[in-house]
Write a protein that holds these residues in place. Structure first.
Motif, short mmCIF file in Angstrom:
data_model
loop_
_atom_site.label_atom_id
_atom_site.label_comp_id
_atom_site.label_asym_id
_atom_site.label_seq_id
_atom_site.Cartn_x
_atom_site.Cartn_y
_atom_site.Cartn_z
N GLY A 41 -4.89 -0.36 8.23
CA GLY A 41 -5.09 -2.19 8.11
C GLY A 41 -3.77 -2.57 8.12
N GLN A 42 -3.69 -4.21 8.10
CA GLN A 42 -2.07 -4.33 8.40
C GLN A 42 -2.16 -5.69 9.24
OE1 GLN A 42 2.85 -3.93 8.85
NE2 GLN A 42 1.86 -3.02 9.82
N LEU A 46 -10.55 7.76 -14.96
CA LEU A 46 -9.46 8.38 -14.27
C LEU A 46 -10.59 9.31 -13.07
CD1 LEU A 46 -7.85 10.54 -17.76
CD2 LEU A 46 -6.74 8.13 -15.94
N GLU A 47 -11.01 9.17 -13.13
CA GLU A 47 -11.80 9.69 -12.19
C GLU A 47 -12.12 8.80 -11.16
OE1 GLU A 47 -13.77 13.13 -9.22
OE2 GLU A 47 -11.99 13.57 -11.02
N GLN A 48 -12.72 8.03 -10.74
CA GLN A 48 -12.85 6.65 -10.34
C GLN A 48 -11.13 7.11 -9.48
OE1 GLN A 48 -14.83 3.28 -11.52
NE2 GLN A 48 -15.85 4.86 -12.25
N LEU A 49 -10.38 7.13 -10.22
CA LEU A 49 -9.05 7.26 -9.99
C LEU A 49 -8.60 7.90 -8.50
CD1 LEU A 49 -6.24 4.99 -9.79
CD2 LEU A 49 -5.70 6.64 -11.51
N ARG A 50 -9.35 9.15 -8.77
CA ARG A 50 -8.50 10.24 -8.01
C ARG A 50 -9.58 10.27 -6.83
NH1 ARG A 50 -10.59 15.19 -6.79
NH2 ARG A 50 -13.12 14.58 -7.62
N LEU A 51 -10.38 9.63 -7.00
CA LEU A 51 -11.85 9.34 -5.64
C LEU A 51 -11.30 8.31 -4.99
CD1 LEU A 51 -15.22 10.25 -7.45
CD2 LEU A 51 -13.45 11.42 -5.72
N LEU A 52 -10.71 7.78 -5.21
CA LEU A 52 -9.35 6.39 -4.58
C LEU A 52 -8.39 6.38 -3.86
CD1 LEU A 52 -10.39 3.58 -3.89
CD2 LEU A 52 -8.58 2.72 -6.34
N ALA A 53 -8.03 7.63 -4.60
CA ALA A 53 -6.63 7.95 -4.04
C ALA A 53 -6.62 8.56 -2.61
CB ALA A 53 -5.84 8.85 -5.01
N TRP A 54 -8.09 9.68 -2.79
CA TRP A 54 -8.63 10.62 -1.53
C TRP A 54 -8.67 10.21 -0.76
CZ3 TRP A 54 -8.44 16.05 -1.86
CH2 TRP A 54 -8.76 17.10 -1.67
N CYS A 55 -9.42 8.29 -1.13
CA CYS A 55 -9.95 7.66 0.46
C CYS A 55 -8.94 7.38 1.18
CB CYS A 55 -10.15 6.57 -0.29
SG CYS A 55 -11.75 6.42 -0.58
N TYR A 56 -7.55 7.36 0.35
CA TYR A 56 -6.43 7.10 1.30
C TYR A 56 -5.59 8.55 1.59
CZ TYR A 56 -6.68 2.36 -0.25
OH TYR A 56 -7.55 1.50 -0.64
N ARG A 57 -6.44 9.77 1.94
CA ARG A 57 -5.78 10.87 2.13
C ARG A 57 -6.32 11.34 4.03
NH1 ARG A 57 -5.08 15.22 -2.12
NH2 ARG A 57 -4.40 12.93 -3.01
N LEU A 87 0.72 -7.33 4.57
CA LEU A 87 -0.23 -6.30 3.67
C LEU A 87 -1.31 -5.36 4.31
CD1 LEU A 87 -2.32 -9.18 2.15
CD2 LEU A 87 -1.16 -7.97 0.44
N GLN A 88 -1.43 -4.07 3.47
CA GLN A 88 -1.26 -2.53 4.32
C GLN A 88 -2.45 -2.05 3.66
OE1 GLN A 88 2.22 -0.96 5.78
NE2 GLN A 88 3.33 -2.30 6.25
N SER A 89 -3.20 -1.48 3.98
CA SER A 89 -4.20 -0.27 3.47
C SER A 89 -3.59 0.78 4.51
CB SER A 89 -5.51 -1.16 3.24
OG SER A 89 -6.26 0.22 3.24
N GLY A 90 -3.03 2.39 3.52
CA GLY A 90 -2.53 3.25 4.64
C GLY A 90 -2.61 4.30 3.70
N PRO A 91 -1.89 5.46 4.05
CA PRO A 91 -1.61 6.98 3.53
C PRO A 91 -1.07 6.91 2.47
CG PRO A 91 -1.91 7.28 5.86
CD PRO A 91 -2.13 6.06 5.38
N ALA A 92 0.67 5.79 2.73
CA ALA A 92 0.89 5.50 1.92
C ALA A 92 0.68 5.69 0.63
CB ALA A 92 1.78 4.18 2.51
N LEU A 93 -0.97 4.53 -0.15
CA LEU A 93 -1.49 4.88 -0.54
C LEU A 93 -1.61 5.78 -1.93
CD1 LEU A 93 -2.99 1.12 -0.07
CD2 LEU A 93 -2.58 1.63 -2.33
N ASP A 96 -12.07 -8.38 4.45
CA ASP A 96 -12.66 -7.24 5.78
C ASP A 96 -11.67 -6.90 6.45
OD1 ASP A 96 -15.03 -7.86 4.48
OD2 ASP A 96 -16.25 -9.24 5.77
N THR A 97 -10.72 -7.55 6.82
CA THR A 97 -9.27 -6.85 8.11
C THR A 97 -8.93 -5.47 6.56
OG1 THR A 97 -9.37 -8.70 8.42
CG2 THR A 97 -7.43 -6.80 9.12
N LEU A 98 -8.32 -5.48 5.90
CA LEU A 98 -7.91 -4.75 5.67
C LEU A 98 -8.78 -4.01 4.09
CD1 LEU A 98 -4.76 -7.23 3.98
CD2 LEU A 98 -4.92 -5.33 5.20
N ALA A 99 -9.85 -4.34 3.45
CA ALA A 99 -10.12 -3.30 3.32
C ALA A 99 -11.60 -2.91 3.76
CB ALA A 99 -10.46 -4.42 0.92
N VAL A 100 -11.00 -1.32 4.40
CA VAL A 100 -12.19 -0.84 5.23
C VAL A 100 -12.29 0.34 4.16
CG1 VAL A 100 -12.76 0.07 7.34
CG2 VAL A 100 -10.98 -2.08 7.18
N SER A 101 -13.93 0.43 4.47
CA SER A 101 -14.44 2.80 3.64
C SER A 101 -13.89 2.21 2.19
CB SER A 101 -14.31 2.78 4.77
OG SER A 101 -14.30 2.76 6.05
#
Length: 583
Positions: A410-411, A555-566, A512-518, A355-360
């Motif tokens: 989150g880190q 592939l569409e899910q992957l595109r939207l997943l990338a957008w979540c980090y933008r 472990l990081q969740s951020g725009p680098a993804l 929960d600390t890392l996988a937000v939204s």
């Protein structure tokens, strides 16, 4: 000592995942101690190990593990193990006619496995002048084996003899641990996502469910599952089905999934490289959907068909092409990454870590590691971090470079293995602190202040664990001469003609990081898989699934997943409903 043990069941799916897992279990085994006089270890081994009893009444201590691999991956290891054998039973043999025997020579054991057999039989304990407690003939307790292996420090040099992960496995496994899967066809390979996806049915599914029920039902406080799964071959499809089953059957439990990929594959071809890319793409999407978080782990410079150079570590001398080497580096990092929910006191449950890392909806996280953490022997944590003031000491472990702009959603940082060193500065009263870090009064504050100098506004959770990763044979000696026996930096290298010390423990720092680098990382994966018509370039990849429509949806899910980090330059998140004009 905490009275509550939150158990974890581990699943290892695929050959490279079993390489990493074998090193990881060897590290756990090296830290076991049954000495009643010693203080309890920081890490609670009962979280991942289980106590059992053989048919002869002997107590066993084995991993709470399910390992799936292809035929041929075991070599000298018996699928049912050797702890619970009851002798040969010939009562069912009724044939009285002539019998023709076809005998096949068994695989030759390497020097380490030969010595391990001797230890199991108690044959070479006298050489180390041991006086073990009385025990049943042919039984050697784990603590004695660990002490012996640590003391002999024999250099086995297994680089030329390790063919499969069981060639360097130093622990006994429960009979319900190993599952050998048999894909359709004559190749005995899982090369495409659809092969693995379609495999989890019938007897394979029944066997997995039976093993899961066995390990889960004996847990009092199951906190979840840690899944190690090959990402670049057909096991990505199997892992997607397994994580989906865990998600549906064990709702509310943590599912931390690590997608493993080696730096290189044997007998690689352009077509196989394309398959690897497609497997990574589909595996990332599906396993992220069904996991609490999904973290790719690899030393490759990228998951595409033309990756950059593998990750390099200043104090390691490893061969990236050797699975035996690269998997050992990832296992050291994984030992630190997973320690938070394995602690005896102040442990953090899997779900809280996720929960600390996988937000939204951002369930993909990246890993970074300093292997080893560069700390000079006899100095303090502020001294070590001040020497890294210009750049963080860790390197990518997920083929994803850091953004470098201080943005992170989150880190989770872990420093493990500073045992015997000072966490805070010991300046004399009235002495001016050379850096702000030297004026702080706790290790947590020092590490947090250091990381926040690079990520000033990012949410941060951190863990400091004194106990190092203990390295005993057959862990490869892949360390430079700059390290001493405890894995700390030496002020001077060994004199000419003197061999470097055998490194027996190691401090490690991970993040472990969740951020725009993804965003660019996932977008590059999407572009690579979308750059060609799969029906024309690789039609055989879809022969056992998925359907073309399902592939396009992934592939569409992957595109939207990338957008979540933008986000934009001001750090404000953009809505995933906005049109993507960049792709």
């Amino acid at each position: 000592m905490s009275s509550l043990c939150r158990e974890v069941v581990t699943l290892q799916l695929g050959h490279y995942s079993n390489f990493v897992g074998t090193h990881w279990w060897n590290l756990q085994d090296a830290s076991l101690s049954y000495d009643p006089e010693s203080p309890p270890c920081e890490v609670q081994s009962d979280v991942v190990f289980r106590e059992g009893q053989t048919l002869g009444g002997h107590v066993t201590y084995t991993p709470r593990l399910i390992a799936m691999d292809l035929k041929g991956s075991l070599r000298t290891l018996r699928q049912q193990g050797s702890l619970y054998e009851s002798g040969k039973d010939t009562s069912a043999v009724t044939w009285e006619g002539s019998v023709m025997m076809h005998e096949e020579s068994p695989p030759v054991k390497n020097s380490f496995l030969e010595d391990l057999d001797k230890l199991d039989k108690g044959e070479i304990l006298a050489e180390a002048d041991f006086s073990p407690q009385p025990q049943c003939l042919g039984s050697v307790n784990v603590d004695t084996v660990n002490n012996h292996l640590a003391r002999i420090q024999k250099s086995y040099r297994l680089e030329g003899s390790v063919k499969v992960w069981s060639d360097f496995l130093r622990i006994h496994l429960h009979p319900r641990t190993i599952s050998v899967v048999h894909p359709d066809g004559v190749s005995n390979r899982l090369e495409a996502f659809g092969q693995g996806d379609s495999l989890l049915q019938g007897s394979v599914l029944e066997e997995l469910e039976d093993k899961l029920h066995f390990f889960v039902e004996e847990c009092d406080y199951l906190q979840g599952f840690q899944v190690l799964c090959d990402l670049a071959d057909g096991f990505a499809g199997l892992g997607s089905k397994v994580t989906e089953m865990l998600h549906d059957s064990y709702s509310g439990r943590g599912i931390l999934t690590f997608g493993l990929a080696p730096v290189s594959h044997p007998d690689s071809t352009p077509v196989k490289d394309l398959y690897h890319l497609l497997n990574c793409t589909l595996g990332t999407v599906h396993m992220a959907n069904h996991s609490s978080f999904f973290c790719p782990l690899t030393l490759r410079g990228g998951l595409g068909r033309r990756p950059s150079s593998p990750s390099a570590f200043p104090h390691l001398c490893y061969d990236p092409s050797l699975w035996y080497h690269s998997s050992s580096v990832l296992a050291l990092a994984l030992d630190a990454i997973t320690v938070a929910y394995r602690l005896r006191n102040n442990s953090i449950p899997m779900w809280q870590m996720a929960d600390t890392l996988a937000v939204s909806g951002r369930k993909v996280v990246t890993a970074y590691g300093a292997v080893p953490f560069p700390m000079m022997h006899g100095t303090s944590l502020p001294d070590a971090l001040s020497a890294c003031a210009d750049a963080l000491p860790w390197r990518p472990l997920s083929a994803c470079p850091e953004a470098g702009d201080g943005r992170c959603y989150g880190q989770w940082a872990t420093l493990k293995g500073f045992e015997g060193q000072k966490l805070i500065s010991s300046l004399a009263s009235g002495t001016k602190a050379p850096t702000p870090l030297h004026s702080l009064h706790s290790g947590e504050d020092i590490l947090a202040s250091y990381i926040r100098s690079f990520y000033p506004s990012a949410p941060l959770a951190l863990q400091l664990v004194s106990a190092p990763s203990k390295l005993t044979p057959p862990f490869p000696q892949i360390f430079s001469q700059s390290l001493d026996a405890q894995g700390f930096l030496q002020s001077q290298p060994p004199p000419p003609g003197f061999p470097p010390p055998v490194v027996s423990s190691l401090p490690v720092m991970t993040s472990l990081q969740s951020g725009p680098a993804l965003d660019p990382w996932l977008s590059e994966l999407h572009r690579g898989a979308s750059a060609f018509d799969i029906r024309r370039v690789a039609p055989s990849f879809l022969s056992q699934g998925p359907e073309v429509a399902d592939y396009q949806e992934a592939l569409e899910q992957l595109r939207l997943l990338a957008w979540c980090y933008r986000d934009d330059s001001c750090g404000v998140m953009r809505s995933s409903s906005e049109e993507d004009d960049d792709d």
